[in-house]
Design a protein around this motif. Structure first.
Motif, short mmCIF file in Angstrom:
data_model
loop_
_atom_site.label_atom_id
_atom_site.label_comp_id
_atom_site.label_asym_id
_atom_site.label_seq_id
_atom_site.Cartn_x
_atom_site.Cartn_y
_atom_site.Cartn_z
N VAL A 115 -22.96 18.88 -29.98
CA VAL A 115 -21.57 18.58 -29.50
C VAL A 115 -21.54 17.92 -29.18
O VAL A 115 -20.10 17.12 -29.16
CB VAL A 115 -21.69 20.03 -28.57
N PRO A 116 -21.32 16.49 -27.76
CA PRO A 116 -20.76 16.00 -27.73
C PRO A 116 -21.04 14.61 -28.93
O PRO A 116 -20.34 13.85 -29.18
CB PRO A 116 -22.84 15.42 -26.43
N ILE A 121 -18.53 11.51 -32.43
CA ILE A 121 -18.15 10.66 -34.01
C ILE A 121 -16.80 10.92 -34.20
O ILE A 121 -15.51 10.22 -35.39
CB ILE A 121 -18.55 11.65 -34.96
N GLU A 122 -16.20 12.02 -34.15
CA GLU A 122 -14.40 12.71 -34.64
C GLU A 122 -13.58 12.04 -33.72
O GLU A 122 -12.22 13.20 -33.67
CB GLU A 122 -14.43 14.09 -33.67
N LEU A 127 -9.72 19.22 -26.45
CA LEU A 127 -10.71 20.18 -26.62
C LEU A 127 -10.49 21.41 -27.64
O LEU A 127 -11.52 21.43 -28.47
CB LEU A 127 -11.12 20.14 -25.93
N GLY A 128 -9.69 22.03 -27.67
CA GLY A 128 -9.04 22.38 -28.40
C GLY A 128 -9.59 22.49 -29.36
O GLY A 128 -9.30 23.78 -30.71
N GLU A 129 -7.90 21.10 -30.13
CA GLU A 129 -8.18 20.97 -31.44
C GLU A 129 -9.80 20.66 -32.11
O GLU A 129 -10.84 20.89 -32.94
CB GLU A 129 -8.16 19.90 -32.16
N PHE A 130 -10.61 20.00 -31.40
CA PHE A 130 -12.04 19.91 -31.29
C PHE A 130 -12.78 21.40 -31.71
O PHE A 130 -13.72 21.77 -32.77
CB PHE A 130 -12.98 18.83 -30.07
N VAL A 131 -12.58 22.08 -31.07
CA VAL A 131 -13.75 23.62 -30.80
C VAL A 131 -12.93 24.21 -32.59
O VAL A 131 -13.52 24.92 -32.86
CB VAL A 131 -13.40 24.05 -29.48
#
Length: 393
Positions: A115-116, A121-122, A127-131
């Motif tokens: 995950v880190p 990379i992104e 955080l919400g958008e990533f999840v």
């Protein structure tokens, strides 16, 4: 593939160290490493962090054949040792040991490593958008290659639930004679049909969040689940030691013939015209059928071949078998590092593939072996004292 049922009060086979299964497991892990070593050099159909300038379309049949048998065969071997472990430990200890053996490494690498890395990379999105992006990708970015461990946990839990019910009904374990040609043929045809139907909705390389939490490539679930179940039946009937040699030889030839068809399709430049990763048409049916016969043929054939060839235990084989679990966990990052290291070299794709494969296997198993000498790391990577079927069990 399941043979005739036997209702006897004879206990399941008491297994000593099955050397050929040790060697087979090491060979499967090496196949997985080679599969990922090739990802930077051909049309994967999925995603990979690096695409080298040197590429070849000839990796396409290699990916397809490898995926048709590699992890499915690993599920077969893993399922083979589940009943023995459950019978010896009981449900509570069995589940606790599975969590320590599989769940702890999975949770650590998924949350502390995968995950880190994906977040960086992104470019560190909100955080919400990533999840949400991880969920939309079927949580593949969380699990990566360790989705296999998540599935082993799930299948093991389902097995425990089934045993708790079935043991109340009948305490005599059901046993099955080793499958012959008709049973194997029925399995191959049935697997092809089910896989084809599943792929009407889910194509190869399409990942979904199974039950909302588990990364799953649904297009290949029929293979994985069926071989895990057959591994359980194989233990009860002692199939791996009792399948006739001629049956294994014939089905090995069937698997190799189906493999040659895949290669021929690539050789004539008709891959996309003849085969498809999903859909209702004949191209998807043909690919599902070829994959099913590769799976059935090589699963039976390789087990028998390794049984006939590998008999004597050795310290090297025991060390490789013990390190195989750690090698599987660690190999992805080793392979990617090697691909990045030689990216700038002007070499043909197959030369780079060979370099990454050989070095990846040596480093993954070497580091896996050395990890057994470090107590904390040994616990995390499962490189304790060698026992039959311990790795991936």
């Amino acid at each position: 593939m399941a043979g005739q049922q036997i209702r006897e009060r004879e206990p399941a086979p008491s297994l000593g160290r099955l050397v050929f299964l040790d060697v087979l497991r090491v060979a499967i892990i090496a196949m997985v490493i080679a599969h990922h070593a090739a990802q930077a050099y051909g049309p994967t159909g999925g995603t990979w962090p690096l695409t080298d300038r040197s590429t070849s379309d000839w990796f396409r049949p290699f990916y397809t054949v490898n995926a048709a048998v590699g992890l499915g065969l690993l599920f077969l071997v893993a399922g083979y040792f589940v009943p023995r472990s459950y019978d010896r430990k009981g449900p509570g200890r069995f589940l606790r040991d599975r969590w320590m053996r599989i769940g702890v490494p999975l949770a650590f690498f998924a949350l502390v490593v995968h995950v880190p890395v994906f977040y960086l990379i992104e470019s560190q999105p909100p955080l919400g958008e990533f999840v949400r992006s991880l969920y939309a990708g079927g949580w593949f970015g969380v699990y990566l290659h360790l989705w296999f461990l998540g599935h082993l946990l799930l299948y093991s839990a389902v097995y425990v639930a089934w045993r708790r019910v079935s043991d109340r009904v009948d305490r005599v374990p059901r046993r099955w004679r080793p499958p012959g040609h008709p049973a194997i043929l029925v399995f191959a045809v049935g697997l092809a049909a089910v896989t084809w139907v599943v792929r009407w909705w889910y194509s190869v390389d399409e990942w979904v969040p199974l039950f909302g939490v588990l990364a799953a490539e649904v297009a290949k679930l029929p293979q994985y689940v069926s071989l895990f179940v057959l591994g359980i039946a194989a233990y009860r009937g002692d199939w791996f030691r009792r399948i006739p040699t001629m049956v294994g030889a014939i089905w090995l030839a069937v698997g190799l013939l189906a493999t040659l068809v895949m290669v021929a399709v690539q050789a004539f430049g008709r891959w996309d015209d003849v085969l498809a990763t999903g859909g209702v048409d004949a191209r998807s049916l043909l690919r599902s059928t070829l994959e099913a016969f590769i799976c059935a043929g090589l699963s039976v054939g390789l087990v028998v071949l390794f049984r006939q060839v590998f008999h004597k235990p050795s310290r090297l084989l025991a060390a490789l078998a013990t390190a195989s679990y750690a090698a599987y966990i660690l190999h992805l990052w080793i392979v990617i590092g090697l691909q990045v290291a030689i990216e700038g070299l002007e070499l043909p794709a197959f030369v780079k593939f060979g370099v990454v494969t050989v070095l990846g296997i040596v480093l993954a198993f070497g580091i896996g072996h050395l990890s057994g000498k470090v107590p904390g790391v040994r616990l995390l990577l499962g490189t304790g004292s060698p026992k039959v079927g311990k790795a991936m069990r």
